[in-house]
Each structure stands twice: as structure tokens, then as C-alpha cells.
Design an enzyme around this catalytic site. Structure first.
Site, PDB file in Angstrom:
ATOM      1  CG  HIS B  97     -21.665   6.459 129.228  1.00 39.48           C
ATOM      2  ND1 HIS B  97     -21.292   7.684 129.733  1.00 39.48           N
ATOM      3  CD2 HIS B  97     -22.667   6.024 130.030  1.00 39.48           C
ATOM      4  CE1 HIS B  97     -22.041   7.965 130.794  1.00 39.48           C
ATOM      5  NE2 HIS B  97     -22.884   6.972 130.992  1.00 39.48           N
ATOM      6  CG  ASP B 173     -16.497   2.867 129.707  1.00 36.49           C
ATOM      7  OD1 ASP B 173     -16.560   2.444 130.881  1.00 36.49           O
ATOM      8  OD2 ASP B 173     -17.383   3.581 129.184  1.00 36.49           O
ATOM      9  CD  GLN B 176     -23.223  -0.382 132.989  1.00 43.39           C
ATOM     10  OE1 GLN B 176     -23.594  -1.295 133.727  1.00 43.39           O
ATOM     11  NE2 GLN B 176     -23.518   0.877 133.238  1.00 43.39           N
ATOM     12  CE  LYS B 199     -21.487   3.186 136.338  1.00 46.79           C
ATOM     13  NZ  LYS B 199     -22.741   3.721 135.822  1.00 46.79           N
ATOM     14  CB  CYS B 336     -25.157   9.197 129.847  1.00 44.99           C
ATOM     15  SG  CYS B 336     -25.703   9.871 131.411  1.00 44.99           S
TER      16      CYS B 336
HETATM   17  C1  LIG Z   1     -20.490   2.465 129.770  1.00 44.41           C
HETATM   18  C2  LIG Z   1     -20.360   3.538 130.797  1.00 44.41           C
HETATM   19  N1  LIG Z   1     -19.286   4.350 130.764  1.00 44.41           N
HETATM   20  C3  LIG Z   1     -19.105   5.316 131.674  1.00 44.41           C
HETATM   21  C4  LIG Z   1     -20.002   5.536 132.678  1.00 44.41           C
HETATM   22  C5  LIG Z   1     -19.774   6.634 133.656  1.00 44.41           C
HETATM   23  O1  LIG Z   1     -19.573   6.143 134.951  1.00 44.41           O
HETATM   24  P1  LIG Z   1     -19.546   7.110 136.211  1.00 44.41           P
HETATM   25  O2  LIG Z   1     -20.952   7.415 136.531  1.00 44.41           O
HETATM   26  O3  LIG Z   1     -18.830   6.337 137.271  1.00 44.41           O
HETATM   27  O4  LIG Z   1     -18.780   8.328 135.828  1.00 44.41           O
HETATM   28  C6  LIG Z   1     -21.139   4.707 132.767  1.00 44.41           C
HETATM   29  C7  LIG Z   1     -22.132   4.886 133.846  1.00 44.41           C
HETATM   30  O5  LIG Z   1     -23.115   5.483 133.790  1.00 44.41           O
HETATM   31  C8  LIG Z   1     -21.323   3.702 131.800  1.00 44.41           C
HETATM   32  O6  LIG Z   1     -22.397   2.908 131.835  1.00 44.41           O
END
Ligand SMILES: Cc1ncc(COP(=O)(O)O)c(C=O)c1O
Lengths: 73, 381
Positions: B97, B173, B176, B199, B336
Site C-alpha cells: 500500500h 502492516d 487488512q 477496519k 492507494c
Molecule cells: C494494506 C494497507 N495498509 C495501510 C492502509 C492505511 O490504513 P489507514 O487508512 O488506517 O491509514 C490500508 C488501508 O487503506 C491498507 O489496506
């Protein structure tokens, strides 16, 4: 005399409170009592006669005490 | 409306979340960690309860190692910028991401060496490939637990073992996966775990956290000051979580997250089973529609609770907009994560992502499948 404990962070003070409450000790995080030296805003107030027991339990849980304060109630 | 955008943020939240947020504003109100009056202490206690609940969930024995952030992005940035210095080497993958990828690109400009290991086309990561890339001089191995586009789960254990053997730290990270999959930071030896509260944990937006394990001997904060503690000192405190928590914390959000974690502690097994079941139904239903191409692991393989697909050559955002018109809320585009789309060959038109949550019913899934099917008949030759 009443014993108070202080910790290096608020988080640790609340963790100590949780651990001691769970062990049946009637402790409470309280506003810093008058006469306490140092800069801590919070202190953990112990019931009478519980200092050693509290120290032992916190050591077993690896919750480090910053300072022990004995204040006249 | 059928809400299938839980991978962006979960909706609805358990009702207790709202109650807890309201109570925090109405009955506590004060700033946690500032001042010693009883209301401030109650606020501090509420924050601690949540910290302890997060620590419990992720198998961390010291709640102080959990620092609250406003989302996963802030947690990932704090971890990367906090431990990497010019000359350090970091190993990552090519499906991250951009919450991971953009700070890495920025750090690369400051002299951090970024080594990118290609993931497999379905989004799995071959541990052997990672092991070959991790060598002496690697400071950090930073990767996602599951791509938010492809959904395949990464096997963390062998990667963490290789990282530690080379003296490197591991940043995971879990945006998900946390809430949907059990994660034990001490058992898996994860040094830095970044996750959102909004989430899979079912908390409110504006919540997230970074876990900092005992191997991390020094971490620089992203922001400084306003910790409420050690006000006599000019430098940011060394102790966690104060070191990483600058400024007033999001008490209503954290109280809401606490309530969400209590909900998960009680209903976690049912939540996980339901999300897995709905995800499987989506995979099966979508794969039967002519013109639909599913991204990520094949049917039946382990995946996070999300399914991305393309519909012929139609632009994904057009498909998402048409589904919105048919009562299905989902996300099109690049999510993203352009790198993951490059891997899937969908960088030009993106993909549509359907992601169920614990409150998604089988009828909701059927409605969505019917809507995609109707659209496919309409737009495809
Ligand atoms: C794999 C991953 N990393 C990071 C994020 C970022 O999360 P947040 O929106 O809480 O900053 C997301 C969410 O969109 C994600 O799917």
C-alpha cells in the site's frame, strides 16, 4: 502514614492499578497528594500495610516502580 | 444500500462503540495525561483500558508498547521514519500500500537503500525469495500481512526468523488482517505492528496503533511535544508510549475502540467465520459471471476478507459508480496501491473491490452478485 507509588508513565501507573486490583488489593490511581516531591501528577495510593505485598506483585509482573513515597495522611 | 467497502473502513460499527464514544464525551470529557484531577485520571484510565485490550489482542505482554495513532498510515510512517537512518537497508515487497511505499520512496531520497522483492502474481510472498534478499546489513524487513488489492495472506513466520537471524527488525502492516485473523506479536516475533482501529477491529475512524517490540532499542517520534509528561524536560520522553504520543489523544475514538475490542473479545469467532464465509460466497458468485476476472489467490485459497475483480475492459471506477447506482457501495480504482495493480496487470483501469464485514448478510452478497451480473450483461458485448 500512607504509602504511594509513582511510575515513569501514566500507562504504567494504570497497569499497576489494574494488576493490584485484580489481586484483590484496594488501590487507586489518585491525584498527586500534597507533600509529594517530584513532578508526577498521578500516584498509586496503597491501603495500609500493603507496601511489601504490592512491591512483590509488581516485581513479579515486571512493572517497575519509580519511587515509593510515605506521607502522613 | 449494501455496504461492501469494509476494507476501507468497517461499517456499521457495533452499537456499543457509539455508546462508548458518547459516554467519553459526555461523562469523561477531560484530557488523558494532562493534569491530575479526577476527570483527567478517568480519561487516562479509559485510554489505558484500550491499550491493555489491544495488547491482549495481539499477544503483547507490555501494554506500554502500544502507541495510539490516528490510523495505520501514521503508524507505518512512525515505524519507518523512526528506525531507518541514511545508509540503512530495508527489504520490502512490490505489492505494498502506498502508506508503506511512499514513506519508503521518501526515505530512499535520504540515503536509505530500499530493496524490493517481487511478490507472486496472486499476492503471496515466497519466503525463499525474501530470505535471499535479507542479508547482513538489513536493518528492517517491512511488508504487508495481506495486500488490500490481492488479498493473499503472507506467511510471516519464516520471514521474521530470517530477518532476526540477520539482525534485522520486522515491520508488519496488518491493516487488512487484524480482527479477521489472529496475530501474536510475541509468538511470531514481530517487532513493529501497524494497524488501524477502524477496519477489522470495528472501532471508529481516527484510531490506529503502532506496537513497538523489545528488540527496537530506539525509535524517533514523527512529532514532538505535548505528551503531558516530563514537562520539565526539553527533550521528548524516552519512555513508551509517551515517546510516540505527542499532543492530546483521541479520547472518544479510543473509548469507541475499547468497546469494539470488547465486542470482538465476545464475538470474535463468529465475526471471523462470517467474514470468511461471505468472502468465499463472493469469490464463488463472481467467478461464475462471464467477463469477470478475479484478482488474487484462486478459489478456495486462504485470503483476507476482500475480493477485487475487473469486468472486461470497463474502467473500474465506472463499474463502482454503476454498482453504487444499483445500491452496492464498493471501491473502484487503484486503492492507494498502484504496485499491486501493476502486478495484477490492472494499472490502467484499476479494479473493483468488494469487502464484506461482520454485519454483511448472505442476502447482501447475493444482491451484489446480481448487480454485477446485470451490469456485465449490460456493458459486455
Ligand atoms: C494494506 C494497507 N495498509 C495501510 C492502509 C492505511 O490504513 P489507514 O487508512 O488506517 O491509514 C490500508 C488501508 O487503506 C491498507 O489496506
Amino acid at each position: 502514614m500512607t504509602d504511594y507509588l509513582t511510575f515513569s508513565s501514566n500507562s504504567l501507573a494504570f497497569r499497576a492499578e489494574q494488576a493490584l486490583l485484580a489481586a484483590g488489593m484496594a488501590v487507586a490511581v489518585v491525584p498527586r497528594p500534597p507533600g509529594m516531591v517530584g513532578r508526577c501528577a498521578l500516584a498509586l495510593k496503597l491501603p495500609p500495610g500493603c507496601l511489601e505485598g504490592a512491591q512483590r506483585l509488581l516485581a513479579a509482573r515486571r512493572i517497575p516502580i519509580l519511587k515509593i513515597h510515605a506521607l502522613t495522611a | 444500500m449494501v455496504y461492501l467497502d469494509n476494507a476501507a473502513t468497517s461499517y456499521p460499527k457495533p452499537p456499543a462503540v457509539l455508546d462508548a464514544m458518547r459516554a467519553a464525551i459526555e461523562r469523561i470529557g477531560a484530557s488523558p495525561g494532562r493534569g491530575g484531577h479526577r476527570q483527567a485520571i478517568e480519561a487516562g484510565r479509559a485510554v489505558f483500558r484500550c491499550r491493555a485490550a489491544v495488547a491482549d489482542l495481539i499477544g503483547a505482554s507490555e501494554p506500554e508498547r502500544v502507541a495510539f495513532t490516528k490510523n495505520a498510515t501514521e503508524a507505518i510512517n512512525t515505524a519507518l521514519c523512526g528506525v531507518l537512518r541514511p545508509g540503512d537497508r530495508v527489504v520490502t515487497t512490490d505489492i505494498e500500500h502506498n502508506a508503506m511505499w511512499r514513506p519508503l520512496c521518501r526515505l530512499a531520497r535520504t540515503g536509505v537503500e530500499v530493496d524490493v522483492v517481487p511478490a507472486e502474481p496472486d499476492g503471496t510472498v515466497d519466503p525463499e525469495r525474501m530470505l535471499r534478499a535479507i542479508g547482513e546489513g538489513t536493518r528492517l524487513v517491512a511488508l504487508t500481512h495481506a495486500s488490500n488489492v490481492l488479498g493473499a495472506l503472507v506467511d510471516v513466520r519464516p520471514i521474521a526468523a530470517a530477518a532476526h537471524a540477520a539482525g534485522a527488525l520486522v515491520l508488519l502492516d496488518a491493516a487488512q488482517t487484524l480482527g479477521e485473523r489472529p496475530l501474536d506479536v510475541e509468538g511470531l516475533e514481530i517487532d513493529l505492528l501497524a494497524a488501524p482501529g477502524h477496519k477489522g477491529l470495528l472501532g471508529p475512524q481516527g484510531t490506529g496503533f503502532l506496537y513497538v517490540g523489545p528488540r527496537v532499542d530506539a525509535i524517533e517520534p514523527l512529532t514532538f511535544g505535548g505528551t503531558g509528561s516530563r514537562s520539565e524536560e526539553e527533550q521528548q520522553p524516552d519512555v513508551l508510549p509517551d515517546r510516540l504520543e505527542s499532543g492530546t489523544l483521541n479520547l472518544p475514538g479510543i473509548a469507541g475502540l475499547s468497546a469494539a475490542l470488547s465486542y470482538l473479545a465476545e464475538h470474535g469467532d463468529a465475526v471471523r467465520a462470517s467474514v470468511r464465509q461471505r468472502t468465499a460466497e463472493l469469490v464463488t458468485g463472481l467467478s461464475e459471471i462471464a467477463g469477470v476476472r478475479l484478482l488474487g489467490p484462486r478459489e478456495g485459497a486462504v485470503r483476507a476478507g476482500l475480493v477485487a475483480f475487473t469486468l472486461g475492459q470497463t474502467d473500474s471506477e465506472e463499474v463502482a459508480a454503476a454498482l453504487d447506482q444499483r445500491g452496492v457501495a464498493c471501491r473502484g480504482g487503484l486503492h492507494c496501491a498502484p504496485q499491486a495493480h501493476r502486478k495484477a496487470g490492472t494499472l490502467d483501469r484499476g479494479a473493483v473491490r468488494l469487502s464484506p464485514g461482520p454485519f454483511t448478510s448472505a442476502e447482501d452478497v447475493e444482491t451484489a452478485i446480481r448487480a454485477v451480473d446485470a451490469l456485465a450483461r449490460e456493458v459486455l458485448p
